[in-house]
Design an enzyme around this catalytic site. Structure first.
Site, PDB file in Angstrom:
ATOM      1  N   ASP A  40      20.615  18.892  57.668  1.00  0.00           N
ATOM      2  CA  ASP A  40      21.402  18.125  58.374  1.00  0.00           C
ATOM      3  C   ASP A  40      22.728  17.499  57.797  1.00  0.00           C
ATOM      4  O   ASP A  40      22.751  17.053  56.790  1.00  0.00           O
ATOM      5  CB  ASP A  40      20.474  16.722  58.949  1.00  0.00           C
TER       6      ASP A  40
ATOM      7  N   ASP B   5      21.126  21.673  51.419  1.00  0.00           N
ATOM      8  CA  ASP B   5      20.472  20.440  52.492  1.00  0.00           C
ATOM      9  C   ASP B   5      20.823  20.876  53.826  1.00  0.00           C
ATOM     10  O   ASP B   5      21.438  22.090  54.002  1.00  0.00           O
ATOM     11  CB  ASP B   5      21.417  19.247  52.158  1.00  0.00           C
TER      12      ASP B   5
HETATM   13  C1  XBP Z   1      18.449  14.349  57.334  1.00  0.00           C
HETATM   14  C2  XBP Z   1      17.522  13.307  57.919  1.00  0.00           C
HETATM   15  C3  XBP Z   1      16.745  13.471  58.777  1.00  0.00           C
HETATM   16  C4  XBP Z   1      16.847  13.637  59.954  1.00  0.00           C
HETATM   17  C5  XBP Z   1      15.704  13.773  61.031  1.00  0.00           C
HETATM   18  O1  XBP Z   1      17.799  14.851  56.345  1.00  0.00           O
HETATM   19  O2  XBP Z   1      17.672  12.025  57.274  1.00  0.00           O
HETATM   20  O3  XBP Z   1      15.843  12.052  58.714  1.00  0.00           O
HETATM   21  O4  XBP Z   1      18.058  12.693  60.717  1.00  0.00           O
HETATM   22  O5  XBP Z   1      14.548  13.792  60.469  1.00  0.00           O
HETATM   23  P1  XBP Z   1      18.652  16.032  55.277  1.00  0.00           P
HETATM   24  P2  XBP Z   1      13.232  14.060  61.103  1.00  0.00           P
HETATM   25  O6  XBP Z   1      20.078  15.732  55.271  1.00  0.00           O
HETATM   26  O7  XBP Z   1      17.740  15.825  54.158  1.00  0.00           O
HETATM   27  O8  XBP Z   1      18.420  17.438  56.077  1.00  0.00           O
HETATM   28  O9  XBP Z   1      12.891  15.465  61.381  1.00  0.00           O
HETATM   29  O10 XBP Z   1      12.089  13.622  60.097  1.00  0.00           O
HETATM   30  O11 XBP Z   1      13.427  13.346  62.503  1.00  0.00           O
END
Ligand code: XBP
Length: 255
Positions: free
Chosen positions: A12, A10
Protein backbone atom coordinates in the site's frame (compact mmCIF):
# COMPACT_ATOMS: atom_id res chain seq x y z
CA UNK A 1 30.54 -5.13 -4.69
CA UNK A 2 27.27 -5.94 -2.92
CA UNK A 3 25.38 -8.68 -4.59
CA UNK A 4 21.71 -7.79 -4.96
CA UNK A 5 19.72 -10.99 -4.64
CA UNK A 6 16.21 -9.85 -3.77
CA UNK A 7 13.83 -6.89 -3.89
CA UNK A 8 11.21 -6.76 -1.14
CA UNK A 9 8.17 -4.61 -1.87
CA UNK A 10 5.71 -3.03 0.51
CA UNK A 11 2.22 -2.89 -1.07
CA UNK A 12 0.00 0.00 0.00
CA UNK A 13 1.43 3.34 -1.10
CA UNK A 14 4.47 1.69 -2.69
CA UNK A 15 3.09 -0.46 -5.50
CA UNK A 16 0.03 1.79 -5.83
CA UNK A 17 -1.70 4.70 -4.07
CA UNK A 18 -4.26 2.51 -2.32
CA UNK A 19 -4.96 4.23 0.98
CA UNK A 20 -6.99 7.40 0.37
CA UNK A 21 -9.08 6.23 -2.58
CA UNK A 22 -8.97 2.48 -1.91
CA UNK A 23 -8.85 1.28 1.69
CA UNK A 24 -10.49 4.44 3.07
CA UNK A 25 -13.38 4.20 0.62
CA UNK A 26 -13.85 0.48 1.35
CA UNK A 27 -13.94 1.17 5.10
CA UNK A 28 -16.58 3.89 4.62
CA UNK A 29 -18.72 1.71 2.32
CA UNK A 30 -18.56 -1.06 4.92
CA UNK A 31 -19.58 1.20 7.79
CA UNK A 32 -22.54 2.52 5.74
CA UNK A 33 -23.70 -0.98 4.77
CA UNK A 34 -23.53 -2.04 8.45
CA UNK A 35 -25.81 0.86 9.41
CA UNK A 36 -23.06 2.74 11.23
CA UNK A 37 -22.80 6.51 10.75
CA UNK A 38 -19.01 6.47 10.97
CA UNK A 39 -17.20 8.36 8.22
CA UNK A 40 -13.45 8.53 7.75
CA UNK A 41 -12.63 11.80 5.99
CA UNK A 42 -9.38 12.18 4.03
CA UNK A 43 -7.88 14.15 6.95
CA UNK A 44 -9.06 11.76 9.67
CA UNK A 45 -7.76 8.79 7.68
CA UNK A 46 -4.31 10.43 7.64
CA UNK A 47 -4.39 10.32 11.44
CA UNK A 48 -5.75 6.77 11.55
CA UNK A 49 -2.83 5.61 9.39
CA UNK A 50 -0.69 6.01 12.52
CA UNK A 51 -1.93 2.52 13.26
CA UNK A 52 -1.18 -0.21 10.72
CA UNK A 53 -3.59 -3.04 9.99
CA UNK A 54 -7.29 -2.63 9.25
CA UNK A 55 -8.60 -4.31 12.42
CA UNK A 56 -6.14 -2.37 14.57
CA UNK A 57 -7.13 0.86 12.76
CA UNK A 58 -10.86 0.36 13.49
CA UNK A 59 -10.05 -0.23 17.17
CA UNK A 60 -7.89 2.90 17.23
CA UNK A 61 -10.80 4.88 15.73
CA UNK A 62 -13.16 3.61 18.43
CA UNK A 63 -10.72 4.71 21.14
CA UNK A 64 -10.08 8.06 19.47
CA UNK A 65 -13.62 9.14 18.52
CA UNK A 66 -15.70 6.99 20.87
CA UNK A 67 -18.71 6.70 18.52
CA UNK A 68 -21.94 5.34 19.99
CA UNK A 69 -21.99 1.54 19.77
CA UNK A 70 -25.02 -0.79 19.87
CA UNK A 71 -25.67 -1.80 23.52
CA UNK A 72 -23.88 -4.95 24.67
CA UNK A 73 -21.90 -5.30 21.45
CA UNK A 74 -18.82 -7.58 21.39
CA UNK A 75 -16.27 -5.10 20.05
CA UNK A 76 -13.72 -7.69 18.93
CA UNK A 77 -16.37 -9.61 16.96
CA UNK A 78 -17.75 -6.40 15.48
CA UNK A 79 -14.26 -5.36 14.33
CA UNK A 80 -13.61 -8.80 12.83
CA UNK A 81 -16.93 -8.74 10.91
CA UNK A 82 -16.39 -5.22 9.63
CA UNK A 83 -12.84 -6.04 8.56
CA UNK A 84 -13.95 -9.14 6.68
CA UNK A 85 -16.63 -7.15 4.84
CA UNK A 86 -14.16 -4.36 4.14
CA UNK A 87 -11.66 -6.81 2.63
CA UNK A 88 -14.33 -7.96 0.14
CA UNK A 89 -15.27 -4.39 -0.74
CA UNK A 90 -11.63 -3.40 -1.20
CA UNK A 91 -11.07 -6.39 -3.46
CA UNK A 92 -14.07 -5.39 -5.62
CA UNK A 93 -12.78 -1.83 -5.78
CA UNK A 94 -9.33 -2.94 -6.93
CA UNK A 95 -10.80 -5.39 -9.45
CA UNK A 96 -12.86 -2.56 -10.96
CA UNK A 97 -9.52 -1.12 -12.12
CA UNK A 98 -9.60 2.05 -10.01
CA UNK A 99 -6.11 1.57 -8.61
CA UNK A 100 -3.04 1.85 -10.85
CA UNK A 101 0.61 0.96 -10.29
CA UNK A 102 2.92 3.84 -9.46
CA UNK A 103 5.56 4.93 -12.03
CA UNK A 104 8.47 2.54 -12.41
CA UNK A 105 6.99 -0.40 -10.51
CA UNK A 106 6.15 -2.54 -13.56
CA UNK A 107 9.55 -1.76 -15.14
CA UNK A 108 11.56 -2.55 -12.00
CA UNK A 109 9.73 -5.84 -11.40
CA UNK A 110 10.20 -6.86 -15.06
CA UNK A 111 13.92 -6.07 -15.00
CA UNK A 112 14.36 -7.93 -11.69
CA UNK A 113 12.68 -11.01 -13.16
CA UNK A 114 14.85 -10.81 -16.28
CA UNK A 115 17.97 -10.57 -14.09
CA UNK A 116 16.79 -13.42 -11.83
CA UNK A 117 16.64 -11.15 -8.81
CA UNK A 118 14.24 -12.75 -6.35
CA UNK A 119 11.01 -10.94 -5.39
CA UNK A 120 9.05 -10.78 -2.15
CA UNK A 121 6.20 -8.81 -0.57
CA UNK A 122 6.01 -7.53 3.01
CA UNK A 123 2.68 -5.90 3.81
CA UNK A 124 0.52 -5.11 6.81
CA UNK A 125 -2.55 -5.44 4.60
CA UNK A 126 -4.71 -8.58 4.36
CA UNK A 127 -3.28 -11.29 2.07
CA UNK A 128 -6.37 -11.18 -0.21
CA UNK A 129 -5.85 -7.44 -0.75
CA UNK A 130 -2.26 -7.91 -1.85
CA UNK A 131 -3.25 -10.71 -4.25
CA UNK A 132 -6.12 -8.66 -5.73
CA UNK A 133 -3.79 -5.75 -6.40
CA UNK A 134 -1.09 -7.92 -7.99
CA UNK A 135 -3.54 -9.86 -10.18
CA UNK A 136 -5.39 -6.78 -11.36
CA UNK A 137 -2.38 -4.62 -12.10
CA UNK A 138 0.37 -7.09 -13.10
CA UNK A 139 -1.67 -10.00 -14.40
CA UNK A 140 -3.30 -13.19 -13.04
CA UNK A 141 -0.05 -15.15 -12.76
CA UNK A 142 1.91 -12.34 -11.09
CA UNK A 143 1.53 -13.57 -7.46
CA UNK A 144 3.68 -16.55 -8.49
CA UNK A 145 6.55 -14.18 -9.38
CA UNK A 146 6.92 -13.43 -5.65
CA UNK A 147 8.66 -16.17 -3.69
CA UNK A 148 7.24 -14.88 -0.42
CA UNK A 149 4.04 -12.89 0.08
CA UNK A 150 4.08 -12.00 3.76
CA UNK A 151 0.83 -10.26 4.68
CA UNK A 152 -1.52 -9.24 7.47
CA UNK A 153 -1.53 -11.42 10.57
CA UNK A 154 1.34 -13.71 9.47
CA UNK A 155 3.46 -12.17 12.24
CA UNK A 156 2.24 -11.17 15.71
CA UNK A 157 3.52 -7.57 15.56
CA UNK A 158 2.81 -5.48 12.47
CA UNK A 159 5.00 -2.66 11.14
CA UNK A 160 6.76 -0.65 12.62
CA UNK A 161 7.96 -3.83 14.37
CA UNK A 162 10.63 -5.60 12.26
CA UNK A 163 8.81 -8.98 12.45
CA UNK A 164 7.47 -9.03 8.90
CA UNK A 165 10.92 -8.34 7.40
CA UNK A 166 12.55 -10.94 9.66
CA UNK A 167 9.90 -13.35 8.44
CA UNK A 168 10.62 -12.60 4.75
CA UNK A 169 14.40 -12.90 5.25
CA UNK A 170 13.92 -16.21 7.01
CA UNK A 171 11.73 -17.54 4.18
CA UNK A 172 14.17 -16.33 1.52
CA UNK A 173 17.13 -17.62 3.56
CA UNK A 174 19.00 -14.42 2.72
CA UNK A 175 21.22 -12.04 4.62
CA UNK A 176 19.80 -8.46 4.71
CA UNK A 177 23.00 -7.23 3.00
CA UNK A 178 21.73 -8.84 -0.23
CA UNK A 179 18.21 -7.41 -0.20
CA UNK A 180 16.72 -4.02 -0.96
CA UNK A 181 13.34 -2.86 0.38
CA UNK A 182 10.91 -0.46 -1.28
CA UNK A 183 8.61 1.34 1.16
CA UNK A 184 6.58 4.56 1.44
CA UNK A 185 6.04 5.17 5.18
CA UNK A 186 8.04 5.86 8.32
CA UNK A 187 6.46 2.75 9.89
CA UNK A 188 7.61 0.64 6.95
CA UNK A 189 11.08 2.17 7.09
CA UNK A 190 11.36 1.50 10.84
CA UNK A 191 10.31 -2.08 10.27
CA UNK A 192 12.82 -2.73 7.46
CA UNK A 193 15.62 -0.78 9.15
CA UNK A 194 14.97 -2.74 12.35
CA UNK A 195 15.65 -5.92 10.37
CA UNK A 196 18.95 -4.46 9.06
CA UNK A 197 17.67 -3.79 5.52
CA UNK A 198 18.57 -0.96 3.15
CA UNK A 199 15.39 0.88 2.14
CA UNK A 200 14.32 3.15 -0.70
CA UNK A 201 11.33 5.35 0.06
CA UNK A 202 8.93 6.58 -2.59
CA UNK A 203 6.81 9.14 -0.77
CA UNK A 204 3.05 8.73 -1.13
CA UNK A 205 -0.14 10.74 -0.54
CA UNK A 206 0.03 10.76 3.23
CA UNK A 207 3.75 10.30 3.92
CA UNK A 208 5.70 13.19 2.36
CA UNK A 209 6.32 14.95 5.70
CA UNK A 210 7.48 11.85 7.59
CA UNK A 211 10.99 11.23 8.90
CA UNK A 212 13.02 9.13 6.48
CA UNK A 213 16.48 9.85 7.95
CA UNK A 214 17.51 6.19 7.94
CA UNK A 215 16.50 5.53 4.30
CA UNK A 216 19.15 4.85 1.65
CA UNK A 217 17.31 7.14 -0.76
CA UNK A 218 14.03 9.07 -0.78
CA UNK A 219 12.29 9.58 -4.11
CA UNK A 220 9.10 11.16 -5.41
CA UNK A 221 8.48 7.85 -7.24
CA UNK A 222 10.71 5.34 -9.04
CA UNK A 223 10.52 7.26 -12.31
CA UNK A 224 10.58 6.03 -15.88
CA UNK A 225 12.61 6.79 -18.98
CA UNK A 226 10.77 9.92 -20.15
CA UNK A 227 9.18 10.48 -16.72
CA UNK A 228 12.07 11.45 -14.45
CA UNK A 229 11.60 11.36 -10.72
CA UNK A 230 12.83 13.80 -8.11
CA UNK A 231 15.42 12.75 -5.54
CA UNK A 232 14.30 14.10 -2.14
CA UNK A 233 17.28 12.66 -0.21
CA UNK A 234 20.27 10.46 -1.00
CA UNK A 235 22.37 9.94 -4.13
CA UNK A 236 21.41 11.58 -7.44
CA UNK A 237 19.97 9.42 -10.22
CA UNK A 238 22.07 9.77 -13.38
CA UNK A 239 19.25 8.56 -15.65
CA UNK A 240 16.39 10.21 -13.74
CA UNK A 241 14.89 6.89 -12.71
CA UNK A 242 15.58 4.11 -10.23
CA UNK A 243 16.87 0.82 -11.65
CA UNK A 244 18.75 -2.32 -10.60
CA UNK A 245 22.14 -0.61 -11.01
CA UNK A 246 20.98 2.06 -8.52
CA UNK A 247 19.85 -0.68 -6.16
CA UNK A 248 23.29 -2.36 -6.34
CA UNK A 249 25.05 0.96 -5.65
CA UNK A 250 22.86 1.68 -2.64
CA UNK A 251 23.54 -1.73 -1.15
CA UNK A 252 27.26 -1.20 -1.79
CA UNK A 253 27.32 2.16 -0.02
CA UNK A 254 25.57 0.63 3.00
CA UNK A 255 28.16 -2.14 3.47
C1 XBP B 1 -0.89 -0.68 4.77
C2 XBP B 1 -1.72 -0.69 5.94
C3 XBP B 1 -2.93 -1.52 5.97
C4 XBP B 1 -4.04 -1.12 5.02
C5 XBP B 1 -5.33 -1.85 5.36
O1 XBP B 1 0.00 -1.73 4.81
O2 XBP B 1 -1.44 -0.02 6.93
O3 XBP B 1 -3.40 -1.45 7.27
O4 XBP B 1 -4.33 0.26 5.14
O5 XBP B 1 -5.08 -3.16 5.65
P1 XBP B 1 1.39 -1.78 3.95
P2 XBP B 1 -6.19 -4.27 5.97
O6 XBP B 1 1.86 -0.35 3.72
O7 XBP B 1 2.31 -2.54 4.85
O8 XBP B 1 1.11 -2.52 2.67
O9 XBP B 1 -6.14 -5.26 4.83
O10 XBP B 1 -5.75 -4.90 7.27
O11 XBP B 1 -7.53 -3.62 6.11
Amino acid sequence: MADLKALIFDVDGTLAETERDGHRVAFNQTFGAAGLDWHWSIALYGQLLNVTGGKERIRYYLELEQPLLPAGVDITALIADLHQAKTQRYRALVESGQVQLRPGIRRLIASARAAEIRLAIATTSHFDNAIALLETTLGPDSPSWFEVIAAGDVVPHKKPAPDIYHYVLEKLQLNPAHCLVLEDTDHGLMSAHGAGLTTVITVSNYTRQQNFATAGQVLEHLGEPGQPTQVLAGPALAKGYFDLATAERLLDSNQ
